[in-house]
Design a protein around this motif. Structure first.
Motif, PDB file in Angstrom:
ATOM      1  N   LEU A 257       1.076  -1.021   0.308  1.00 18.88           N
ATOM      2  CA  LEU A 257      -0.105   0.216   0.041  1.00 18.88           C
ATOM      3  C   LEU A 257       0.787   1.152  -0.173  1.00 18.88           C
ATOM      4  O   LEU A 257       1.575   1.240   0.417  1.00 18.88           O
ATOM      5  CB  LEU A 257      -1.088   0.156   1.236  1.00 18.88           C
ATOM      6  N   ILE A 258       0.812   1.967  -0.888  1.00 20.94           N
ATOM      7  CA  ILE A 258       1.605   3.866  -1.110  1.00 20.94           C
ATOM      8  C   ILE A 258       0.858   4.734  -1.325  1.00 20.94           C
ATOM      9  O   ILE A 258      -0.276   4.986  -1.773  1.00 20.94           O
ATOM     10  CB  ILE A 258       2.148   3.440  -2.525  1.00 20.94           C
ATOM     11  N   ALA A 259       0.834   5.684   0.026  1.00 23.36           N
ATOM     12  CA  ALA A 259       0.254   7.070   0.384  1.00 23.36           C
ATOM     13  C   ALA A 259       0.628   7.727  -0.261  1.00 23.36           C
ATOM     14  O   ALA A 259       1.291   8.500   0.703  1.00 23.36           O
ATOM     15  CB  ALA A 259      -0.760   6.824   1.242  1.00 23.36           C
ATOM     16  N   ALA A 260       1.142   7.976  -1.405  1.00 28.46           N
ATOM     17  CA  ALA A 260       2.590   9.520  -1.788  1.00 28.46           C
ATOM     18  C   ALA A 260       1.061  10.544  -2.432  1.00 28.46           C
ATOM     19  O   ALA A 260       1.727  10.875  -3.377  1.00 28.46           O
ATOM     20  CB  ALA A 260       3.453   9.206  -2.847  1.00 28.46           C
ATOM     21  N   ASN A 261       0.557  10.759  -1.947  1.00 30.87           N
ATOM     22  CA  ASN A 261      -0.518  11.667  -2.601  1.00 30.87           C
ATOM     23  C   ASN A 261      -0.157  13.415  -1.778  1.00 30.87           C
ATOM     24  O   ASN A 261      -1.376  14.058  -1.793  1.00 30.87           O
ATOM     25  CB  ASN A 261      -2.111  11.492  -2.198  1.00 30.87           C
ATOM     26  N   SER A 262       0.490  13.524  -1.997  1.00 39.37           N
ATOM     27  CA  SER A 262       1.170  14.955  -1.916  1.00 39.37           C
ATOM     28  C   SER A 262       2.585  15.305  -2.627  1.00 39.37           C
ATOM     29  O   SER A 262       3.217  14.683  -3.289  1.00 39.37           O
ATOM     30  CB  SER A 262       1.899  15.495  -0.432  1.00 39.37           C
ATOM     31  N   GLU A 263       2.715  17.184  -2.905  1.00 37.53           N
ATOM     32  CA  GLU A 263       3.562  16.668  -3.923  1.00 37.53           C
ATOM     33  C   GLU A 263       5.221  16.610  -3.397  1.00 37.53           C
ATOM     34  O   GLU A 263       5.818  15.551  -4.412  1.00 37.53           O
ATOM     35  CB  GLU A 263       3.467  18.286  -4.084  1.00 37.53           C
ATOM     36  N   PRO A 264       5.399  16.624  -2.113  1.00 35.56           N
ATOM     37  CA  PRO A 264       6.600  16.865  -1.898  1.00 35.56           C
ATOM     38  C   PRO A 264       6.478  15.020  -1.663  1.00 35.56           C
ATOM     39  O   PRO A 264       7.960  13.911  -2.722  1.00 35.56           O
ATOM     40  CB  PRO A 264       6.757  16.674  -0.464  1.00 35.56           C
ATOM     41  N   LEU A 265       6.138  13.959  -1.235  1.00 35.87           N
ATOM     42  CA  LEU A 265       5.471  12.710  -1.958  1.00 35.87           C
ATOM     43  C   LEU A 265       5.673  12.213  -2.831  1.00 35.87           C
ATOM     44  O   LEU A 265       6.369  11.390  -3.307  1.00 35.87           O
ATOM     45  CB  LEU A 265       4.863  11.959  -0.930  1.00 35.87           C
ATOM     46  N   PHE A 266       5.093  12.572  -4.292  1.00 37.52           N
ATOM     47  CA  PHE A 266       5.328  11.866  -5.552  1.00 37.52           C
ATOM     48  C   PHE A 266       5.730  12.864  -5.903  1.00 37.52           C
ATOM     49  O   PHE A 266       6.581  11.803  -6.708  1.00 37.52           O
ATOM     50  CB  PHE A 266       3.940  13.047  -5.761  1.00 37.52           C
ATOM     51  N   ALA A 267       7.008  13.726  -5.582  1.00 37.57           N
ATOM     52  CA  ALA A 267       8.446  14.058  -6.412  1.00 37.57           C
ATOM     53  C   ALA A 267       9.289  12.575  -5.867  1.00 37.57           C
ATOM     54  O   ALA A 267      10.487  12.329  -6.785  1.00 37.57           O
ATOM     55  CB  ALA A 267       8.242  14.770  -5.917  1.00 37.57           C
ATOM     56  N   ARG A 268       9.097  12.155  -4.501  1.00 33.81           N
ATOM     57  CA  ARG A 268      10.011  11.192  -4.445  1.00 33.81           C
ATOM     58  C   ARG A 268       9.728  10.084  -4.899  1.00 33.81           C
ATOM     59  O   ARG A 268      10.687   9.441  -4.859  1.00 33.81           O
ATOM     60  CB  ARG A 268      10.120  11.222  -2.882  1.00 33.81           C
ATOM     61  N   LEU A 269       8.732   9.909  -4.535  1.00 31.45           N
ATOM     62  CA  LEU A 269       8.105   7.878  -5.577  1.00 31.45           C
ATOM     63  C   LEU A 269       8.808   8.369  -6.561  1.00 31.45           C
ATOM     64  O   LEU A 269       8.841   7.323  -7.523  1.00 31.45           O
ATOM     65  CB  LEU A 269       6.609   7.763  -5.504  1.00 31.45           C
ATOM     66  N   SER A 270       7.948   9.129  -7.194  1.00 35.08           N
ATOM     67  CA  SER A 270       8.600   9.168  -8.749  1.00 35.08           C
ATOM     68  C   SER A 270      10.577   8.853  -8.826  1.00 35.08           C
ATOM     69  O   SER A 270      10.432   7.946 -10.007  1.00 35.08           O
ATOM     70  CB  SER A 270       8.154  10.500  -9.599  1.00 35.08           C
ATOM     71  N   ARG A 271      11.364  10.334  -8.120  1.00 33.78           N
ATOM     72  CA  ARG A 271      12.690   9.353  -7.950  1.00 33.78           C
ATOM     73  C   ARG A 271      13.056   7.806  -8.216  1.00 33.78           C
ATOM     74  O   ARG A 271      14.195   7.048  -8.553  1.00 33.78           O
ATOM     75  CB  ARG A 271      13.219  10.345  -7.327  1.00 33.78           C
TER      76      ARG A 271
END
Lengths: 407, 407
Positions: A257-271
């Motif tokens: 389960l991944i909850a990366a629904n904020s801008e900084p979290l999504f940026a980190r997940l993308s990297r």
């Protein structure tokens, strides 16, 4: 039973359960966990939950938890004299909780008015499928049906058009447990108003319906429908208003389960997934765009998670400080260090099984924790104790009632 | 605010909410529904839930329910002097509930010890993802993650091997709402022990974890695993121990839930679907056999339900007195005669929307029903009223605090 020490904030509260199956016994479980003295009226054959779920030698493990902290008193409610015995007990209790079909206790000589003649300020909680009045009053109460009427089954499904499979059950008796928890909340509210210095001294009646306990969880579903004609739809593993937030498959078949629904979290997940450019792409530029393009987005994340086993995926996500967890089965719940640290998973002595793993007490009260005083008792284990200690009955009287088949 | 009449068993209880999102506000919603006076500390920008879900002119319909019966007081918690204002309010409340990250209130000068110096017998409820101590204390709390750690996500799925789709979310914020409901139960338990004649007068602290609130629902899952190595599995639309009980598809694409898992009910259902011989066949001869052969059994039932639209199927099942219901969407919940009869679905006046459809109050207390006194208020709608009535502040003082950016 003289109480010498506090074992939770409800120490000193005595509650009579005339219940079976899940809802009323769940109510008394949470009351007992916080210290209440629970007297459970049980038929000679025992509560059917004693045979539900996995068993050892015909004894259910669920019962070890479901019956804990309760004193079991055998009463054959249909025997002559049984209602007098129950009324005598009710007179010495703060509250009664029951989950028979509406009207059934009345037919057994245990209606509200009669119980209140035994104790005028008694708090009485009725739990039923649909409530004590109205056109559905007499319908049979099945948890799964109450959950469907409360709107929960419809929402617990994949998005429309995804599959021909039916919407799923939550996987536990959520409607019964919710009704039980609301009943516990109601009982304690009523005794607070009755017992406080500025209170009114009155016994109140609680009428808890399983379908209503479920509907009460549906957030903005009703006003959104009435005002906008919007019928709330299921969204599968996702959250309707935030992305990415879902369960993704790993190479070993486990789910992360991944909850990366904020801008900084999504940026980190993308990297982390090797696609650092994603936040700059218009389709994923903000939460609204990510929600609109969530199928593409989840496919990109899923193709990364599918490349590795859950252990490695979980470690990488933790190292990147991205909120995530593998989807816990019983095995992971049992081993979790946080649950163990907090006593939320703990060993308890059981007369039948030796050490048994129980879930702990909610809420946790650090300065006065409740206590698992004992695991689920035998049928009638406390009959003599309760009749003697609470009603002051002599052994000969108790023996007579036993001969007459009342207890 | 002088209370002239009872509007539920918690009339006379005053609770301060320093919360946002779902869990703490759900706690105060159920407390307010039973009559408590709720003072909600809100930042000038408002609780984010005011923008969650479907909206009209930027105002969420969910807020109409989530904020009802609360008095909104704007406080900028980071402004100098803000903590003094909050402490002054706490001193006049029975309980405080908050759901910031563990430690955050302490950093704002509002730790437990400081609040208790303002009111020694204050009841304090903390709600967080994983609890106020232990190795996960500082992890970000996302509801979906707490639900997965609590074991619920794993169980809310089709049977293993049925589909490649992920396990689904329950469809509402069940973990947050459960944590809020447990917190409400804990608060009322604590004030009962504090306020009753034989009580101890102490303020207690509640430490409610979302993951623990969820795990507490898992019945026998833990002892079955620990004693037998049995990892509880999801069972899709079915119940693991009873058959037939599932959702079946109708010709118009709607789902009908049927619970015919007793001998008389199964006999009636078999006749209804034109297969009266089924109960005599060995494969369906009793519940155990039906569970073992449930796929075949559900196929037979489904081939009947698929032949007719849900209206007709539902009528036939009702006529045969077989527990059943169509799976309710928002539309059916809103129209249901039982919910309407009981006030569980009711129209409420909202300052923004006119008449709005709300879910009602659980538990129903027939002799002292709670009341929906008002729908979700505007940000800071009650700032002046509360500061004046509860703290006795003069208009000039209030104006000064407003100029200083505290309120």
């Amino acid at each position: 039973m003289t109480e010498t020490a506090s074992h939770g904030p409800l120490t000193g509260l005595r509650v009579l359960e005339i219940g079976h199956f899940v809802a009323a016994p769940f109510c008394t479980r949470v009351l007992g966990d916080l210290g209440a003295d629970i007297i459970k009226i049980e038929p000679p054959a025992g509560d059917p939950v004693r045979q539900w779920g996995a068993q050892i030698d015909g004894n259910s493990l669920w019962w070890s938890i479901h019956g804990r902290n309760k004193r079991s008193v055998t009463v054959n409610l249909k025997a002559p004299g049984a209602s007098d015995l129950v009324l005598a007990l009710a007179a010495r209790c703060d509250a009664v909780v029951e989950n028979f079909r509406p009207g059934q206790l009345e037919r057994l000589g245990l209606g509200d008015a009669i119980m209140r003649s035994a104790r005028p300020d008694l708090v009485i909680a009725h739990i039923s499928g649909y409530g004590q009045d109205g056109p559905y009053r007499d319908r049979a109460a099945f948890g799964v049906i109450g959950e469907a009427i409360g709107g929960l089954r419809y929402l617990t499904d994949h998005e429309p058009g995804t599959t021909d499979l039916p919407p799923v059950r939550v996987g536990v008796s959520i409607g019964d447990s919710l009704a039980g928890l609301y009943a516990a909340f109601g009982i304690v509210s009523a005794v607070w108003q009755r017992d406080r210095a500025a209170g009114d001294g009155k016994g109140r009646t609680m009428d808890v319906a399983l379908s209503e306990a479920v509907l009460s969880m549906t957030e903005g579903m009703l006003p959104e429908y009435a005002a906008l004609g919007k019928v709330r739809q299921p969204t599968g593993s996702r959250i309707p208003t935030a992305a990415p937030s879902s369960a993704y498959p790993c190479s070993d078949g486990k789910w992360i389960l991944i909850a990366a629904n904020s801008e900084p979290l999504f940026a980190r997940l993308s990297r982390l997934i090797g696609r650092p450019e994603l936040p700059q792409e218009q389709r994923f530029a903000n939460n609204r765009m990510r929600v609109a393009n969530v199928v593409e987005l989840d496919e990109l994340i899923g193709s990364w998670t599918r490349s590795l086993p859950v252990d490695q995926i979980e470690r990488k996500l933790n190292d990147a400080d991205i909120p995530s967890t593998r989807v816990y089965s019983a095995a992971e719940c049992a081993a979790d260090p946080q649950f163990r640290h907090r006593g939320m998973v703990r060993e308890v002595d059981d007369r039948l099984f030796g050490k048994v793993l129980h879930l702990g007490i909610v809420p946790h009260v650090p300065d006065d924790p409740g206590k698992i005083r004992w695991a689920g008792p035998a049928v009638g284990e406390h009959t003599d104790e309760v009749l003697s200690d609470i009603l002051g009955m002599q052994p000969a009287e108790i023996a007579a009632m036993r001969r007459e088949g009342v207890i």
